[in-house]
Design a protein around this motif. Structure first.
Motif, PDB file in Angstrom:
ATOM      1  N   LEU B 113       0.831  -1.209   0.000  1.00  9.63           N
ATOM      2  CA  LEU B 113       0.000   0.000   0.000  1.00  9.63           C
ATOM      3  C   LEU B 113       0.869   1.265   0.000  1.00  9.63           C
ATOM      4  N   ILE B 114       1.966   1.226   0.760  1.00  6.21           N
ATOM      5  CA  ILE B 114       2.849   2.407   0.798  1.00  6.21           C
ATOM      6  C   ILE B 114       3.458   2.673  -0.573  1.00  6.21           C
ATOM      7  N   TRP B 115       3.966   1.620  -1.220  1.00  8.51           N
ATOM      8  CA  TRP B 115       4.554   1.806  -2.556  1.00  8.51           C
ATOM      9  C   TRP B 115       3.509   2.313  -3.540  1.00  8.51           C
ATOM     10  N   PHE B 116       2.297   1.746  -3.458  1.00  9.48           N
ATOM     11  CA  PHE B 116       1.264   2.096  -4.435  1.00  9.48           C
ATOM     12  C   PHE B 116       0.841   3.555  -4.285  1.00  9.48           C
ATOM     13  N   ASN B 117       0.900   4.062  -3.060  1.00  7.49           N
ATOM     14  CA  ASN B 117       0.457   5.436  -2.806  1.00  7.49           C
ATOM     15  C   ASN B 117       1.615   6.426  -2.738  1.00  7.49           C
ATOM     16  N   LEU B 120       1.469  10.186  -3.602  1.00  9.18           N
ATOM     17  CA  LEU B 120       0.846  11.160  -2.708  1.00  9.18           C
ATOM     18  C   LEU B 120       1.888  12.045  -2.035  1.00  9.18           C
ATOM     19  N   GLN B 123       5.947  13.551  -5.900  1.00 11.21           N
ATOM     20  CA  GLN B 123       5.335  13.685  -7.221  1.00 11.21           C
ATOM     21  C   GLN B 123       6.233  13.122  -8.313  1.00 11.21           C
ATOM     22  N   ASN B 136       3.428   8.650 -10.427  1.00 12.32           N
ATOM     23  CA  ASN B 136       2.239   7.858 -10.751  1.00 12.32           C
ATOM     24  C   ASN B 136       2.332   7.164 -12.112  1.00 12.32           C
ATOM     25  N   ALA B 144       4.350  -1.705  -7.696  1.00 13.79           N
ATOM     26  CA  ALA B 144       4.132  -1.587  -6.251  1.00 13.79           C
ATOM     27  C   ALA B 144       4.105  -2.968  -5.591  1.00 13.79           C
ATOM     28  N   ILE B 220      -4.727  -3.687  -4.500  1.00 12.29           N
ATOM     29  CA  ILE B 220      -4.433  -2.510  -5.322  1.00 12.29           C
ATOM     30  C   ILE B 220      -4.846  -2.777  -6.765  1.00 12.29           C
TER      31      ILE B 220
END
Lengths: 252, 271
Positions: B113-117, B120, B123, B136, B144, B220
């Motif tokens: 989850l951390i890698w995927f987000n 945030l 940038q 992104n 991720a 994810i």
């Protein structure tokens, strides 16, 4: 010029000083036996000659080259591990616990050095290695893995493995101490024939009989220092120092 | 008393009535379970269709690619971290300890989850004056999941490799040195082949865990087996049937991995 020249060699493990200034020279073709009680520093000194241990003070030369160093412009530069490896090619070593490579056959053990270290062709090395196994009396065991060999056979393969590098000097670190008594003879026979062929050898041993019949010189060590040295007949039959007399009285 | 034992006396073997009883109980439980499954409200005849459904096969392929890539990367990283852990350089040693502490200490799901987000908080991913890319764009679900699973696994691999290297007798290294081998040749020809015996069994175990762990990438929306099963059942509501089809694929993959491990262990087995 002497093949091995050690001057004032000192070595400590932690606060224990195991070598307290050893001086020793070994001439070409000479067989020197290091005797003495356990803990005297015999094995440690032998390992220093091959730079398996670094020394704290003093210097060891093998064939005029300072072990573990490169001399240049009046200074000694400490060598990298891979440069030390190149120095070790000329010095063979046989260990108390054989240390054969268990995942390779007897023949592959002998071939490993010339092929991997010297980069020589397999076919030529194979023929030489088979001849070496023949010389130590194990031609028919070339395809056996170490676990399938007796201790005496393993140690003879280990000698062949060291000889495969065509060393100028052979170091033997208690080569028969881990063997069953009836297997000691076959290893000593190989070492005796090697000595007769003119190999320069330093042998740490408790086999007084071997020292008496094969050694050119016997060096007696106690507590990290040379107590007495000379021909076998001088040191073994007519020891001058009380420590030597005590030791020989126990082992003979 | 030995004198009482005669060859002409009849021997009565020990009876094991409880073995018969417990065996019967186990068989009864199995029969009951089988009967329950047969009676359950499951459209068994639909399961083979889901098993070979194109979406399921795509999920299968993605699962395999993710598991193999994450495990492969973890093995390479694990060897590097293990060598750092055993290195004479104290900075490298401490880095390895901290790396293992961090990536082994956090749940894999959290790491994914951390890698995927990551976008945030960062940038762009950049090395000044060399390159810069929008986060992104790079951090797809696959990347991720690969990072989350692979980095966690690399911490375990580092410990497995370290245990393997430490298990080899120091006399082996000394013997290699005594014939003039360089440290790298010693590692490659003498130490690693012997360490493999200790390294392979837990690595096989971990790979089997990795195959199943890829299912966490479903959160994810990475199209692995469970996400594929959900995609199919969201249209026909046959939830259990699609999950059973996915389950069958997991068992197939794990069985194949076990067979592979068996042959690897034999190849590096003791002589």
């Amino acid at each position: 010029m002497a093949l091995v020249e050690a001057v004032g060699v000192r070595k400590s493990f932690g606060h224990t000083e195991v070598l307290r200034g050893i001086d020793l020279t070994v001439d070409r073709g000479e067989v020197v036996c290091l005797l003495g009680p356990s803990g005297a520093g015999k094995s440690t000194f032998l390992r220093c000659v091959n730079h398996l241990e670094t020394i704290d003070a003093g210097r060891i030369w093998v064939d005029g080259v300072p072990v573990g160093f490169r001399s240049s412009g009046g200074k000694l530069f400490e060598l990298r591990e891979r440069e030390v490896a190149a120095q070790r090619r000329d010095v063979g070593m046989v260990f108390q616990r054989f240390n054969l490579f268990p995942h390779r056959t007897a023949l592959e053990n002998v071939m490993e050095g010339p092929v991997q270290v010297l980069g020589r062709g397999r076919a030529e090395v194979r023929a030489e290695s088979l001849a070496l196994l023949e010389r130590v009396g194990l031609a028919e065991k070339s395809g056996s893995y170490p676990a399938q060999l007796s201790g005496g056979q393993q140690q003879r393969v280990a000698i062949a493995r060291a000889l495969a590098m065509k060393p100028k000097l052979m170091l033997f670190d208690e080569p028969t101490s881990a063997l069953d008594p009836e297997l000691v003879g076959e290893v000593l026979d190989v070492m005796t024939s090697l000595a007769r062929d003119g190999m320069t050898m330093i042998v740490v041993t408790h086999e007084i009989g071997f020292a008496r019949s094969v050694a050119d010189r016997v060096v007696f060590l106690v507590d990290g220092a040379v107590v007495e040295s000379g021909t076998p007949s001088d040191v073994l039959d007519n020891p001058q120092q009380p420590r030597t007399q005590q030791f020989l009285a126990k082992v003979l | 008393m030995a004198s009482d034992v005669r060859s002409d006396l009849e021997v009565v073997p020990l009876r094991h009535p409880w073995r018969w009883f417990s065996g019967a109980v186990i068989l009864l439980v199995i029969v009951g379970l089988g009967w329950a499954m047969a009676e359950a409200q499951i459209q068994w005849e639909d399961v083979p269709g889901f098993f070979t459904h194109p979406v399921m096969l795509e999920g299968l392929l993605n699962t395999i690619v993710l598991a193999v890539a994450a495990q492969g990367g973890a093995i390479v990283l694990g060897v590097i971290i293990a060598l750092m852990r055993l290195s004479a350089n104290p900075v490298a040693r401490w880095f390895a300890v901290g790396y293992i502490w961090l990536f082994r200490g956090l749940p894999v799901l959290l790491q994914i989850l951390i890698w995927f987000n990551l976008a945030l908080v960062f940038q762009n991913i950049s090395i000044p004056m060399l390159f810069s890319v929008p986060t992104n764009v790079v951090m797809t679900a696959f990347v991720a999941a690969l990072l989350g699973l692979g980095l966690n696994e690399s911490a375990y691999m580092a410990e497995i490799v370290r245990a393997g290297l430490s298990s080899v007798d120091p006399g082996q290294t000394e013997a290699a040195k005594s014939i003039g081998m360089t440290p790298l040749t010693t590692l490659r020809r003498v130490v690693l082949p012997q360490a493999m015996r200790v390294i392979i069994p837990p690595t096989g175990n971990n790979f089997i865990n990795m195959i199943k762990g890829t299912s966490m990438a479903s959160v994810i929306a990475f199209l692995e087996l469970i996400h594929a099963a959900n995609n199919i059942s969201s249209r026909n509501l046959e939830i259990m049937e699609t999950l059973f089809a996915a389950a069958a694929w997991y068992l197939v993959m794990v069985s194949l991995a076990s067979i592979g491990q068996h042959y690897l262990e034999r190849a590096y087995g003791p002589r």
